[in-house]
Design an enzyme around this catalytic site. Sequence first.
Site, PDB file in Angstrom:
ATOM      1  CB  SER A 174      30.410  40.228  41.786  1.00  0.00           C
ATOM      2  OG  SER A 174      29.767  41.121  40.920  1.00  0.00           O
ATOM      3  CG  ASN A 175      25.415  39.569  39.902  1.00  0.00           C
ATOM      4  OD1 ASN A 175      25.444  39.972  38.748  1.00  0.00           O
ATOM      5  ND2 ASN A 175      25.058  40.338  40.920  1.00  0.00           N
TER       6      ASN A 175
END
Length: 226
Positions: A33-34
């Site tokens: 993810s980020n």
Amino acid sequence: KAHFTEGKPLQGKKMIVTAGPTREKIDPVRFFSNRSSGKMGYAIATEAARLGADVLLISGPTVLPDPPGVTTIRVESAAEMFQEVINRYDETNIVVKTAAVADYRPSESYSKKMKKQAGNLSIEMERTTDILKTLGERKKEQLLIGFAAETENVEEYARKKLFNKNLDMVVANNVNETGAGFAGDTNIVTIYKRVGDTLQLPLLSKNDVAKRLLAEIIKLDKEDTQ
Ligand code: CTP
Ligand code: CA
């Protein structure tokens, strides 16, 4: 007539806002993810609803509550976000793609938790669909607004996105700058337009960035329907 629409300049407009990160599954307990918090997108959705738009917020995982007056759909992966957006694209007037969509996902995702083994692990990644680019290719009357998160050459990269994805506006921020980017409550953005002058905004709260951006969207929408 003006009396009734005053303060509600987006009345009758169907709008999609995407927000937050996506999660790309490795196995049942792990993902890529980020750092996107979703705050910018939620602020835009909230403000657009206040201005009278019929807003659908398609959000990746965030800790934020569903904004008032907005229909919120929660998704996880880029592929799920793509499905939800494309399903409704034809009847939508305005799309604002704030989401930090993962560019890659694991080529395989495992249905059982991966067990560690001796030595290094390599995970092969494949590209996800570029949602915004696809929307640009299929664009009819819609207004398309993208975001660009950069750490260098902000103007050059932002203009490339504007052109390559067939957008009407791109909102660029340098995520390395203090006060800008993913996590905080403020942002420093520059709005590049397909037609018209570039608008460089100072450090503002994400709510105020949302207000300024929506003012630009309303102007553009008026020009288009004239
Ligand atoms: N975007 C998208 N689908 C993707 C990747 C990005 O819709 N698979 C959208 C984002 O929501 C954003 C815009 O494209 O509005 C720009 O995202 P960004 O990550 O800045 O640019 P990319 O085109 O992915 O290019 P790069 O990451 O290489 O800079
Ligand atoms: Ca990207």
